[in-house]
Design a protein around this motif. Structure first.
Motif, PDB file in Angstrom:
ATOM      1  N   ALA A 146      -7.872   6.749  -2.096  1.00  0.00           N
ATOM      2  CA  ALA A 146      -8.444   7.404  -0.906  1.00  0.00           C
ATOM      3  C   ALA A 146      -7.428   8.360  -0.294  1.00  0.00           C
ATOM      4  CB  ALA A 146      -8.884   6.355   0.110  1.00  0.00           C
ATOM      5  N   ALA A 147      -6.165   7.963  -0.295  1.00  0.00           N
ATOM      6  CA  ALA A 147      -5.117   8.851   0.246  1.00  0.00           C
ATOM      7  C   ALA A 147      -5.035  10.132  -0.581  1.00  0.00           C
ATOM      8  CB  ALA A 147      -3.774   8.129   0.268  1.00  0.00           C
ATOM      9  N   ALA A 148      -5.113   9.993  -1.894  1.00  0.00           N
ATOM     10  CA  ALA A 148      -5.062  11.170  -2.767  1.00  0.00           C
ATOM     11  C   ALA A 148      -6.264  12.074  -2.501  1.00  0.00           C
ATOM     12  CB  ALA A 148      -5.023  10.743  -4.231  1.00  0.00           C
ATOM     13  N   ILE A 184       0.832  -1.201   0.000  1.00  0.00           N
ATOM     14  CA  ILE A 184       0.000   0.000   0.000  1.00  0.00           C
ATOM     15  C   ILE A 184       0.877   1.266   0.000  1.00  0.00           C
ATOM     16  CG2 ILE A 184      -1.638   1.328   1.413  1.00  0.00           C
ATOM     17  CD1 ILE A 184      -2.823  -1.419   2.302  1.00  0.00           C
ATOM     18  N   GLY A 185       1.958   1.253   0.770  1.00  0.00           N
ATOM     19  CA  GLY A 185       2.829   2.428   0.844  1.00  0.00           C
ATOM     20  C   GLY A 185       3.422   2.780  -0.516  1.00  0.00           C
ATOM     21  N   ALA A 186       3.865   1.781  -1.256  1.00  0.00           N
ATOM     22  CA  ALA A 186       4.429   2.022  -2.593  1.00  0.00           C
ATOM     23  C   ALA A 186       3.361   2.586  -3.519  1.00  0.00           C
ATOM     24  CB  ALA A 186       5.014   0.726  -3.155  1.00  0.00           C
ATOM     25  N   GLU A 200      -6.322   1.066  -4.852  1.00  0.00           N
ATOM     26  CA  GLU A 200      -7.632   1.564  -4.421  1.00  0.00           C
ATOM     27  C   GLU A 200      -7.525   2.271  -3.062  1.00  0.00           C
ATOM     28  OE1 GLU A 200     -10.786  -1.321  -6.613  1.00  0.00           O
ATOM     29  OE2 GLU A 200      -9.447  -2.337  -5.218  1.00  0.00           O
ATOM     30  N   VAL A 201      -6.569   1.857  -2.251  1.00  0.00           N
ATOM     31  CA  VAL A 201      -6.303   2.573  -0.996  1.00  0.00           C
ATOM     32  C   VAL A 201      -5.600   3.899  -1.324  1.00  0.00           C
ATOM     33  CG1 VAL A 201      -5.169   2.472   1.250  1.00  0.00           C
ATOM     34  CG2 VAL A 201      -6.123   0.385   0.240  1.00  0.00           C
ATOM     35  N   ILE A 203      -7.472   6.043   7.070  1.00  0.00           N
ATOM     36  CA  ILE A 203      -8.084   5.126   6.102  1.00  0.00           C
ATOM     37  C   ILE A 203      -8.117   3.756   6.768  1.00  0.00           C
ATOM     38  CG2 ILE A 203      -7.856   4.012   3.842  1.00  0.00           C
ATOM     39  CD1 ILE A 203      -6.259   6.492   2.916  1.00  0.00           C
ATOM     40  N   ALA A 204      -9.251   3.095   6.676  1.00  0.00           N
ATOM     41  CA  ALA A 204      -9.357   1.730   7.206  1.00  0.00           C
ATOM     42  C   ALA A 204      -9.533   0.768   6.044  1.00  0.00           C
ATOM     43  CB  ALA A 204     -10.526   1.633   8.186  1.00  0.00           C
ATOM     44  N   PRO A 205      -8.426   0.216   5.559  1.00  0.00           N
ATOM     45  CA  PRO A 205      -8.565  -0.766   4.476  1.00  0.00           C
ATOM     46  C   PRO A 205      -9.128  -2.081   5.009  1.00  0.00           C
ATOM     47  CG  PRO A 205      -6.307   0.137   4.575  1.00  0.00           C
ATOM     48  CD  PRO A 205      -7.010   0.478   5.863  1.00  0.00           C
TER      49      PRO A 205
END
Ligand code: NAI
Length: 242
Positions: free
Chosen positions: A219-221, A16-18, A215-216, A183-185
């Motif tokens: 949400a961050a964007a 997810i971080g990448a 997709e996570v 964010i709660a994935p």
């Protein structure tokens, strides 16, 4: 709106971080990628951000559980990039086991990385945000912190703790123009969940599939640009925690 800003993404060398680093870079954000051990992977993420999106990107080794190391890495990032506008606390680990048999070290490792790690990074970045009169913090929690999960007392406690941290930080820092969201994935296809891919959990997800790291990152964007949203936790979970 984000072009030219700088983001720190912890645990940005994979998963997810990448994906978050790549997504922010695609919007013109310079990225400082913090990694625990795999420099080659972190450098590859940075090289992709630079080559495909034309932003500045650099990797930094740091154990987010260490107050001293996080202080040093934020100072190094400030020296290289000038300041920081966005902090994504993504680094996280699991050490699953039933409560009755959970070793103390499994509790400590998970709480130290997932919860104290986020505190450490927020603590050291807040001075930069205050001076810049802007800041955006995004904490990667989990549906496990919303619903609980058998075998994950340590992990759910850390992820629920992140939601409390998010809300208090949001209230405390809002008057200074600094937003803090989570964010709660749900179940996202990464190294962390590779053993779950064909398991019975899939039938519990209303949308019927695991999520993708990208997709996570979407949400961050969104949270990075949503100027009137703070203290919120957005589920990206295919409906599993509704
Ligand atoms: P991952 O295991 O692929 O990546 C985690 C990253 O964090 C790795 O790059 C790792 O090196 C880094 N990291 C771990 N400990 C660290 C430390 N002490 N200091 C610095 N970096 C450290 O995991 P994934 O799936 O990409 O997860 C990312 C975040 O999303 C984690 O916080 C995880 O709890 C959360 N999450 C993941 C879900 C999933 O289904 N994959 C679901 C819900 C939440």
């Amino acid at each position: 709106m984000l072009k030219g800003k700088t983001a720190i993404v912890t645990g940005g060398s994979r998963g997810i971080g990448a994906a978050v680093a790549d997504k922010l870079a695609s919007l013109g954000v310079n990225v400082a990628v913090i990694y625990a051990g795999n420099q080659a992977a972190a450098d590859a993420v940075c090289a992709k951000c630079k080559a495909e999106h034309g932003v500045e990107a650099k990797s930094y080794p740091c154990n987010v559980a260490s107050f001293a190391e996080t202080k040093g890495v934020v100072a190094a990032i400030k020296a290289d990039f000038g300041t920081v506008h966005i902090l994504v606390n993504n680094a996280g680990i699991t050490r699953d086991g039933l409560l009755a048999m959970m070793p103390e070290r499994a509790w400590d490792a998970v709480l130290d990385t997932n919860l104290k790690g986020a505190f450490n990074m927020i603590r050291h970045c807040t001075g930069l945000f205050l001076r810049a009169k802007e800041g955006c913090i995004i904490n990667i929690s989990s549906v496990s912190g919303l619903m609980g999960n058998v075998g994950q007392c340590n992990y759910s406690a850390s992820k629920a703790g992140l939601i409390g941290l998010t809300k208090s930080a949001a209230k405390e820092l809002a008057p200074k123009g600094i937003r803090c969201n989570a964010i709660a994935p749900g179940f996202i296809r990464t190294d962390m969940t590779e053993t779950l891919e064909n398991g019975p959990l899939l039938s519990m997800i209303p949308l019927g599939r695991m999520g993708e790291a990208e997709e996570v990152a979407e949400a961050a964007a969104y949270l990075a640009t949503a100027k009137y949203v703070t203290g919120e936790t957005i589920r990206v979970d295919g409906g599993i925690a509704m």
